[in-house]
Scaffold this motif. Structure first.
Motif, mmCIF file in Angstrom:
data_model
loop_
_atom_site.group_PDB
_atom_site.id
_atom_site.type_symbol
_atom_site.label_atom_id
_atom_site.label_comp_id
_atom_site.label_asym_id
_atom_site.label_seq_id
_atom_site.Cartn_x
_atom_site.Cartn_y
_atom_site.Cartn_z
ATOM 1 N N ARG A 118 -12.156 1.188 -6.875
ATOM 2 C CA ARG A 118 -12.809 0.772 -8.376
ATOM 3 C C ARG A 118 -13.553 -0.584 -7.829
ATOM 4 O O ARG A 118 -14.751 -0.467 -8.096
ATOM 5 C CB ARG A 118 -12.326 1.074 -9.104
ATOM 6 C CG ARG A 118 -12.292 2.538 -9.832
ATOM 7 C CD ARG A 118 -11.602 2.514 -11.284
ATOM 8 N NE ARG A 118 -12.379 2.545 -11.924
ATOM 9 C CZ ARG A 118 -12.382 2.851 -12.882
ATOM 10 N NH1 ARG A 118 -11.298 3.429 -13.679
ATOM 11 N NH2 ARG A 118 -13.576 2.846 -14.081
ATOM 12 N N ALA A 119 -12.621 -1.523 -6.936
ATOM 13 C CA ALA A 119 -13.119 -2.607 -8.238
ATOM 14 C C ALA A 119 -14.346 -3.069 -6.334
ATOM 15 O O ALA A 119 -14.917 -3.899 -6.089
ATOM 16 C CB ALA A 119 -12.035 -3.666 -7.179
ATOM 17 N N ASN A 120 -13.813 -2.207 -5.059
ATOM 18 C CA ASN A 120 -14.677 -2.992 -3.548
ATOM 19 C C ASN A 120 -16.031 -1.861 -3.097
ATOM 20 O O ASN A 120 -15.186 -1.414 -2.153
ATOM 21 C CB ASN A 120 -13.843 -3.321 -3.070
ATOM 22 C CG ASN A 120 -14.530 -3.947 -2.163
ATOM 23 O OD1 ASN A 120 -15.511 -5.745 -1.725
ATOM 24 N ND2 ASN A 120 -13.976 -4.185 -0.982
ATOM 25 N N GLY A 121 -16.728 -0.809 -4.133
ATOM 26 C CA GLY A 121 -16.995 -0.718 -3.581
ATOM 27 C C GLY A 121 -16.694 1.637 -2.574
ATOM 28 O O GLY A 121 -17.012 1.364 -2.348
ATOM 29 N N GLY A 122 -15.318 1.740 -3.088
ATOM 30 C CA GLY A 122 -14.377 2.884 -3.000
ATOM 31 C C GLY A 122 -13.518 2.494 -1.280
ATOM 32 O O GLY A 122 -13.459 2.770 -0.907
ATOM 33 N N SER A 123 -13.615 0.867 -1.285
ATOM 34 C CA SER A 123 -12.505 0.643 -0.366
ATOM 35 C C SER A 123 -11.579 -0.089 -0.463
ATOM 36 O O SER A 123 -11.685 -0.947 -1.153
ATOM 37 C CB SER A 123 -13.930 0.377 0.820
ATOM 38 O OG SER A 123 -14.733 -1.471 0.580
ATOM 39 N N PHE A 124 -10.557 -0.900 0.358
ATOM 40 C CA PHE A 124 -9.668 -1.009 0.296
ATOM 41 C C PHE A 124 -10.552 -2.847 -0.254
ATOM 42 O O PHE A 124 -11.709 -3.469 0.515
ATOM 43 C CB PHE A 124 -8.563 -1.530 1.296
ATOM 44 C CG PHE A 124 -7.787 -0.841 1.423
ATOM 45 C CD1 PHE A 124 -7.203 -0.790 0.739
ATOM 46 C CD2 PHE A 124 -7.335 0.084 2.116
ATOM 47 C CE1 PHE A 124 -6.072 1.008 0.751
ATOM 48 C CE2 PHE A 124 -7.351 1.377 3.358
ATOM 49 C CZ PHE A 124 -6.411 1.964 1.567
ATOM 50 N N SER A 125 -9.370 -4.188 -0.824
ATOM 51 C CA SER A 125 -10.071 -5.034 -1.488
ATOM 52 C C SER A 125 -9.266 -5.837 -1.077
ATOM 53 O O SER A 125 -7.679 -5.710 -0.695
ATOM 54 C CB SER A 125 -10.439 -4.941 -2.750
ATOM 55 O OG SER A 125 -9.198 -5.240 -3.568
ATOM 56 N N LEU A 126 -9.139 -7.337 -1.300
ATOM 57 C CA LEU A 126 -8.473 -8.408 -0.851
ATOM 58 C C LEU A 126 -7.209 -7.803 -1.837
ATOM 59 O O LEU A 126 -5.630 -8.429 -1.045
ATOM 60 C CB LEU A 126 -8.787 -10.116 -0.941
ATOM 61 C CG LEU A 126 -10.145 -10.274 0.147
ATOM 62 C CD1 LEU A 126 -10.729 -11.514 0.112
ATOM 63 C CD2 LEU A 126 -9.438 -9.845 1.663
ATOM 64 N N LEU A 127 -7.152 -7.926 -3.030
ATOM 65 C CA LEU A 127 -6.500 -7.392 -3.742
ATOM 66 C C LEU A 127 -4.946 -6.361 -2.755
ATOM 67 O O LEU A 127 -3.932 -6.247 -3.352
ATOM 68 C CB LEU A 127 -6.831 -6.682 -4.973
ATOM 69 C CG LEU A 127 -7.449 -7.874 -6.039
ATOM 70 C CD1 LEU A 127 -6.883 -7.349 -7.498
ATOM 71 C CD2 LEU A 127 -6.320 -8.093 -6.294
ATOM 72 N N HIS A 128 -5.525 -5.788 -2.367
ATOM 73 C CA HIS A 128 -4.460 -4.474 -1.291
ATOM 74 C C HIS A 128 -3.174 -5.529 -0.959
ATOM 75 O O HIS A 128 -3.003 -4.441 -0.755
ATOM 76 C CB HIS A 128 -5.607 -3.124 -0.707
ATOM 77 C CG HIS A 128 -6.132 -2.379 -2.241
ATOM 78 N ND1 HIS A 128 -7.366 -2.906 -1.962
ATOM 79 C CD2 HIS A 128 -6.113 -1.623 -2.021
ATOM 80 C CE1 HIS A 128 -7.728 -1.784 -3.657
ATOM 81 N NE2 HIS A 128 -6.576 -1.120 -2.914
ATOM 82 N N LEU A 129 -3.936 -7.089 -0.027
ATOM 83 C CA LEU A 129 -3.005 -7.580 0.299
ATOM 84 C C LEU A 129 -2.199 -8.100 -0.276
ATOM 85 O O LEU A 129 -0.636 -7.458 0.373
ATOM 86 C CB LEU A 129 -3.755 -8.720 1.138
ATOM 87 C CG LEU A 129 -4.563 -8.502 2.166
ATOM 88 C CD1 LEU A 129 -5.309 -9.975 2.152
ATOM 89 C CD2 LEU A 129 -3.981 -8.284 3.482
ATOM 90 N N PHE A 130 -2.152 -7.456 -1.474
ATOM 91 C CA PHE A 130 -0.602 -8.299 -2.043
ATOM 92 C C PHE A 130 -0.036 -7.026 -1.867
ATOM 93 O O PHE A 130 1.308 -6.948 -2.283
ATOM 94 C CB PHE A 130 -1.015 -8.350 -4.008
ATOM 95 C CG PHE A 130 -1.604 -9.272 -4.155
ATOM 96 C CD1 PHE A 130 -0.679 -10.328 -3.981
ATOM 97 C CD2 PHE A 130 -3.437 -10.341 -4.397
ATOM 98 C CE1 PHE A 130 -0.987 -11.689 -4.289
ATOM 99 C CE2 PHE A 130 -3.330 -10.797 -4.646
ATOM 100 C CZ PHE A 130 -2.521 -12.092 -4.764
ATOM 101 N N ALA A 131 -0.078 -6.072 -2.192
ATOM 102 C CA ALA A 131 0.782 -4.178 -1.981
ATOM 103 C C ALA A 131 0.675 -3.752 -0.599
ATOM 104 O O ALA A 131 2.207 -4.013 -0.329
ATOM 105 C CB ALA A 131 -0.320 -2.981 -2.202
ATOM 106 N N GLY A 132 0.358 -4.607 -0.177
ATOM 107 C CA GLY A 132 0.982 -5.362 1.723
ATOM 108 C C GLY A 132 1.574 -5.674 1.586
ATOM 109 O O GLY A 132 3.202 -5.374 2.353
ATOM 110 N N TRP A 133 1.944 -6.711 1.292
ATOM 111 C CA TRP A 133 2.710 -7.704 1.457
ATOM 112 C C TRP A 133 4.049 -7.060 0.406
ATOM 113 O O TRP A 133 5.485 -7.115 0.780
ATOM 114 C CB TRP A 133 2.520 -9.137 1.004
ATOM 115 C CG TRP A 133 3.206 -10.158 0.665
ATOM 116 C CD1 TRP A 133 4.260 -11.105 -0.297
ATOM 117 C CD2 TRP A 133 3.949 -10.145 2.324
ATOM 118 N NE1 TRP A 133 5.614 -11.264 0.035
ATOM 119 C CE2 TRP A 133 5.337 -11.654 1.808
ATOM 120 C CE3 TRP A 133 4.393 -9.969 3.456
ATOM 121 C CZ2 TRP A 133 6.599 -11.952 2.364
ATOM 122 C CZ3 TRP A 133 4.987 -10.508 4.305
ATOM 123 C CH2 TRP A 133 6.168 -11.691 3.443
ATOM 124 N N THR A 134 3.626 -6.804 -0.214
ATOM 125 C CA THR A 134 5.390 -6.458 -1.285
ATOM 126 C C THR A 134 5.972 -4.635 -1.030
ATOM 127 O O THR A 134 6.868 -5.085 -1.027
ATOM 128 C CB THR A 134 3.989 -5.237 -2.455
ATOM 129 O OG1 THR A 134 3.998 -6.790 -3.371
ATOM 130 C CG2 THR A 134 5.889 -5.093 -3.774
#
Length: 185
Positions: A118-134
């Motif tokens: 929702r935060a980035n117009g339907g695509s991944f955002s920089l916050l998704h890097l936290f998910a990947g690192w987790t």
């Protein structure tokens, strides 16, 4: 090798939380300054409240898509269990059991976040890097514990707590985001 007598202690835990919050406030100020505003205006814009306290509007969460509901539930569980783990004794049976609950909650939070766009117009955002690192660091932390590398385990899990829950979580409360609306709107 048991480290049942080791505990992070309230002083170290508070220091970790304060560092996490300081980094978060620094990021908020940097974002505001990059937008051409001064530090006071950036912080005031972030803390813009309507001037009255009110109960959170959980109806907004109930109306949110299921992936957001799962994510918020997992993050809430991970935060509560994480605080208990940080303050409690290390290496005992309770720590191990709660540790698996925490790892499961963190993995659920990370995976569910990959379905939130929702935060980035339907695509991944920089916050998704936290998910990947987790998703990369969680198995590393578990492996370190199983190999009795207490120092690496503690550093990995504390880093996930601060980065994945406190810092990434603070971004959920930025103005315009759902959690901002639930709590402050």
């Amino acid at each position: 090798m048991s480290d049942a007598g080791l505990s992070i202690g309230p002083t170290r835990f508070l220091r970790t939380v304060v560092i996490g919050l300081a980094v978060t406030v620094g990021l908020i100020l940097a974002t505001g300054l990059a937008g051409g505003r001064g530090p006071a205006a950036a912080l005031a814009g972030f803390l813009h409240l309507k001037g009255h306290l009110h109960a959170p509007n959980f109806g907004l969460l109930a109306a949110a898509p299921v992936q957001i509901q799962v994510h918020v539930a997992a993050v809430s569980a991970a935060l509560a269990v994480g605080v208990a783990l940080m303050l409690g004794l290390k290496g005992d049976t309770l720590h191990r059991a709660l540790g698996w609950v925490w790892v499961t909650a963190m993995a659920t939070a990370a995976i569910s976040s990959l379905f939130i766009h929702r935060a980035n117009g339907g695509s991944f955002s920089l916050l998704h890097l936290f998910a990947g690192w987790t998703l990369i660091a969680l198995p590393m932390g578990v492996f370190a514990a199983r190999k009795h590398n207490v120092r690496l385990h503690g550093r990995t899990m504390t880093g996930l707590f601060v980065g994945g829950l406190l810092i990434a979580g603070a971004f959920a409360f930025l103005p315009g985001r759902l959690m901002w609306q639930v709590v402050f709107g």
